[in-house]
Design a protein around this motif. Structure first.
Motif, mmCIF file in Angstrom:
data_model
loop_
_atom_site.group_PDB
_atom_site.id
_atom_site.type_symbol
_atom_site.label_atom_id
_atom_site.label_comp_id
_atom_site.label_asym_id
_atom_site.label_seq_id
_atom_site.Cartn_x
_atom_site.Cartn_y
_atom_site.Cartn_z
ATOM 1 N N LEU A 110 12.176 2.905 -8.224
ATOM 2 C CA LEU A 110 11.644 4.220 -8.686
ATOM 3 C C LEU A 110 9.960 4.104 -8.781
ATOM 4 O O LEU A 110 9.434 3.035 -9.640
ATOM 5 C CB LEU A 110 12.184 4.554 -10.158
ATOM 6 C CG LEU A 110 11.760 6.044 -10.780
ATOM 7 C CD1 LEU A 110 12.165 7.134 -9.772
ATOM 8 C CD2 LEU A 110 12.208 6.146 -12.064
ATOM 9 N N LEU A 111 9.496 4.864 -8.100
ATOM 10 C CA LEU A 111 8.142 4.859 -8.167
ATOM 11 C C LEU A 111 7.367 6.061 -8.736
ATOM 12 O O LEU A 111 7.797 7.405 -8.694
ATOM 13 C CB LEU A 111 7.566 4.971 -6.436
ATOM 14 C CG LEU A 111 8.121 3.768 -5.766
ATOM 15 C CD1 LEU A 111 7.520 3.786 -4.208
ATOM 16 C CD2 LEU A 111 7.855 2.393 -6.352
ATOM 17 N N GLU A 112 6.175 5.696 -9.289
ATOM 18 C CA GLU A 112 5.314 6.890 -9.885
ATOM 19 C C GLU A 112 3.880 6.880 -9.470
ATOM 20 O O GLU A 112 3.330 5.940 -9.709
ATOM 21 C CB GLU A 112 5.626 6.959 -11.375
ATOM 22 C CG GLU A 112 4.861 8.009 -12.246
ATOM 23 C CD GLU A 112 4.792 7.718 -13.867
ATOM 24 O OE1 GLU A 112 5.713 8.487 -14.356
ATOM 25 O OE2 GLU A 112 4.078 7.078 -14.275
ATOM 26 N N ILE A 113 3.487 8.230 -8.874
ATOM 27 C CA ILE A 113 2.022 8.158 -8.567
ATOM 28 C C ILE A 113 1.071 7.963 -9.893
ATOM 29 O O ILE A 113 1.198 8.732 -10.787
ATOM 30 C CB ILE A 113 1.718 9.580 -7.700
ATOM 31 C CG1 ILE A 113 2.585 9.750 -6.559
ATOM 32 C CG2 ILE A 113 0.144 9.845 -7.571
ATOM 33 C CD1 ILE A 113 2.363 10.942 -5.808
ATOM 34 N N SER A 114 0.316 7.113 -9.676
ATOM 35 C CA SER A 114 -0.671 6.501 -10.727
ATOM 36 C C SER A 114 -2.132 7.196 -10.445
ATOM 37 O O SER A 114 -2.696 7.286 -11.645
ATOM 38 C CB SER A 114 -0.337 5.167 -10.959
ATOM 39 O OG SER A 114 -0.824 4.705 -9.731
ATOM 40 N N GLN A 115 -2.362 7.245 -9.442
ATOM 41 C CA GLN A 115 -4.043 7.698 -9.145
ATOM 42 C C GLN A 115 -4.222 7.646 -7.488
ATOM 43 O O GLN A 115 -3.523 7.098 -6.736
ATOM 44 C CB GLN A 115 -5.017 6.356 -9.615
ATOM 45 C CG GLN A 115 -4.570 5.117 -8.708
ATOM 46 C CD GLN A 115 -5.455 3.874 -9.446
ATOM 47 O OE1 GLN A 115 -4.967 3.226 -10.375
ATOM 48 N NE2 GLN A 115 -6.667 3.743 -8.851
ATOM 49 N N PRO A 116 -5.122 8.656 -7.277
ATOM 50 C CA PRO A 116 -5.610 8.725 -5.993
ATOM 51 C C PRO A 116 -6.077 7.060 -5.522
ATOM 52 O O PRO A 116 -6.569 6.025 -6.462
ATOM 53 C CB PRO A 116 -6.737 9.596 -5.906
ATOM 54 C CG PRO A 116 -6.708 10.257 -7.175
ATOM 55 C CD PRO A 116 -6.181 9.176 -8.227
ATOM 56 N N ARG A 117 -6.502 6.969 -4.313
ATOM 57 C CA ARG A 117 -7.136 5.682 -4.005
ATOM 58 C C ARG A 117 -8.756 5.834 -3.909
ATOM 59 O O ARG A 117 -9.201 6.969 -3.056
ATOM 60 C CB ARG A 117 -6.455 5.150 -2.599
ATOM 61 C CG ARG A 117 -7.381 4.139 -2.047
ATOM 62 C CD ARG A 117 -6.986 3.498 -0.465
ATOM 63 N NE ARG A 117 -7.559 2.253 -0.110
ATOM 64 C CZ ARG A 117 -7.499 1.946 1.088
ATOM 65 N NH1 ARG A 117 -6.584 2.782 2.081
ATOM 66 N NH2 ARG A 117 -7.898 0.974 1.412
ATOM 67 N N GLN A 118 -9.292 5.094 -4.301
ATOM 68 C CA GLN A 118 -10.806 5.362 -4.262
ATOM 69 C C GLN A 118 -11.331 4.429 -3.007
ATOM 70 O O GLN A 118 -11.167 3.223 -2.781
ATOM 71 C CB GLN A 118 -11.847 4.490 -5.600
ATOM 72 C CG GLN A 118 -12.888 4.604 -5.514
ATOM 73 C CD GLN A 118 -13.790 3.989 -6.659
ATOM 74 O OE1 GLN A 118 -12.961 3.812 -7.680
ATOM 75 N NE2 GLN A 118 -15.019 3.598 -6.474
ATOM 76 N N PRO A 119 -12.113 5.230 -2.133
ATOM 77 C CA PRO A 119 -12.405 4.543 -0.879
ATOM 78 C C PRO A 119 -13.597 3.798 -1.076
ATOM 79 O O PRO A 119 -14.479 4.013 -2.015
ATOM 80 C CB PRO A 119 -12.865 5.790 0.319
ATOM 81 C CG PRO A 119 -13.186 6.944 -0.943
ATOM 82 C CD PRO A 119 -12.413 6.776 -2.055
ATOM 83 N N CYS A 120 -13.757 2.721 -0.178
ATOM 84 C CA CYS A 120 -14.783 1.746 -0.365
ATOM 85 C C CYS A 120 -15.373 1.253 1.116
ATOM 86 O O CYS A 120 -14.494 1.633 1.788
ATOM 87 C CB CYS A 120 -14.272 0.479 -1.163
ATOM 88 S SG CYS A 120 -13.041 -0.476 -0.518
ATOM 89 N N TRP A 121 -16.131 0.524 0.863
ATOM 90 C CA TRP A 121 -16.854 0.046 2.163
ATOM 91 C C TRP A 121 -15.958 -0.633 3.228
ATOM 92 O O TRP A 121 -16.339 -0.549 4.359
ATOM 93 C CB TRP A 121 -18.019 -0.878 1.812
ATOM 94 C CG TRP A 121 -17.576 -2.262 1.310
ATOM 95 C CD1 TRP A 121 -17.514 -2.368 0.135
ATOM 96 C CD2 TRP A 121 -17.266 -3.433 1.902
ATOM 97 N NE1 TRP A 121 -17.251 -3.553 -0.333
ATOM 98 C CE2 TRP A 121 -17.127 -4.446 0.984
ATOM 99 C CE3 TRP A 121 -17.348 -3.713 3.258
ATOM 100 C CZ2 TRP A 121 -16.748 -5.518 1.246
ATOM 101 C CZ3 TRP A 121 -16.917 -5.147 3.660
ATOM 102 C CH2 TRP A 121 -16.603 -5.886 2.617
ATOM 103 N N LYS A 122 -14.868 -1.156 2.782
ATOM 104 C CA LYS A 122 -14.133 -1.939 3.734
ATOM 105 C C LYS A 122 -13.325 -1.069 4.846
ATOM 106 O O LYS A 122 -12.941 -1.760 5.918
ATOM 107 C CB LYS A 122 -12.851 -2.635 2.749
ATOM 108 C CG LYS A 122 -13.597 -3.802 2.031
ATOM 109 C CD LYS A 122 -12.337 -4.562 0.929
ATOM 110 C CE LYS A 122 -13.024 -5.650 0.223
ATOM 111 N NZ LYS A 122 -11.922 -6.468 -0.583
ATOM 112 N N ILE A 123 -13.276 0.150 4.336
ATOM 113 C CA ILE A 123 -12.489 0.920 5.486
ATOM 114 C C ILE A 123 -13.621 1.163 6.617
ATOM 115 O O ILE A 123 -13.183 1.087 7.702
ATOM 116 C CB ILE A 123 -12.189 2.450 4.673
ATOM 117 C CG1 ILE A 123 -11.186 2.252 3.942
ATOM 118 C CG2 ILE A 123 -11.785 3.335 5.855
ATOM 119 C CD1 ILE A 123 -10.746 3.673 3.344
ATOM 120 N N GLU A 124 -14.920 1.327 6.191
ATOM 121 C CA GLU A 124 -16.071 1.432 7.477
ATOM 122 C C GLU A 124 -15.903 0.121 7.983
ATOM 123 O O GLU A 124 -16.319 0.135 9.255
ATOM 124 C CB GLU A 124 -17.178 1.993 6.650
ATOM 125 C CG GLU A 124 -16.995 3.252 6.252
ATOM 126 C CD GLU A 124 -18.268 3.927 5.543
ATOM 127 O OE1 GLU A 124 -19.256 3.183 5.488
ATOM 128 O OE2 GLU A 124 -18.437 5.170 5.148
#
Length: 215
Positions: free
Chosen positions: A111-125
């Motif tokens: 059972l999963l519960e949404i806890s927060q959005p993902r904060q984007p960081c430099w690693k994606i770029e």
């Protein structure tokens, strides 16, 4: 809301940027996995200061966004493979404007519960080799989200995410992210007070709202 998980992806820390390690490169499993309160067995994080922990146990990024990224990037080989954004769950048909902070989903035996959005960081770029991706995420609110694990259990690729309960119905993941990160859609004082009081939102993001109130 029902949505099929087409892939469950896990990864181990590997060299990413010089001496820095990252587990953003994940690969699909071929069979069932155990989902624990700390995350999916076999999945690890490198930067334990900013990633991992009970409130960031499982990460989902909508496959629905891949097409838009393909057009914006002018194509990219990562988008034709699994977990381009380092997500654990690959799912089509669930986006940030359709799920809420605190929504609970049955996934196999977990059972999963949404806890927060993902904060984007430099690693994606860095992973894509393209500047401007974080700015685009902030403007479009296509950030993805994290789950905490309320009940541990086994799940497998192909299993269905079944929403059993809607959480804070006024706060979709997209609205919450926009309120705290997008200057064009920032919340007012009343909104920040409301965010700070969301009991299913992780403490870190509630603290972000309190900081907004102080400043």
């Amino acid at each position: 809301m029902n949505a099929q998980v087409t892939a469950i992806c896990i990864g181990q820390p590997k060299p990413f940027n010089g001496a820095e390690l990252s587990a953003i490169g994940k690969r699909p499993v071929t069979g069932p996995v155990i989902i624990r309160t700390f995350g999916i067995e076999g999945d690890m994080v490198a930067d334990t200061k900013h990633h991992g922990g009970a409130d960031m146990a499982v990460h989902q990024y909508p496959v629905d966004h891949y097409k838009g990224w393909h057009e914006w990037l002018g194509g990219h080989e990562l988008l034709s493979g699994p977990a381009a954004f380092g997500e654990n769950l690959m799912v089509l048909g669930m986006t940030e404007d359709a799920v809420h902070i605190g929504d609970r989903f049955r996934f196999g035996g977990a059972l999963l519960e949404i806890s927060q959005p993902r904060q984007p960081c430099w690693k994606i770029e860095h992973r894509f080799g393209r500047k401007g991706m974080v700015k685009r995420i902030i403007g479009q609110h296509n950030c993805g989200w994290y789950y905490r694990v309320l009940e541990e259990g086994e799940a497998a690729p192909g299993d269905i995410l079944l929403r059993e309960e809607i959480g804070h119905c006024s706060w979709t993941v997209a609205r919450l992210f926009a309120a705290l990160y997008d200057p064009a859609h920032g919340a007012n004082r009343e909104g920040f007070e409301e965010i700070a009081g969301l009991d299913r939102l992780c403490q870190n993001w509630r603290g972000k709202a309190l900081m907004k109130l102080e400043t």
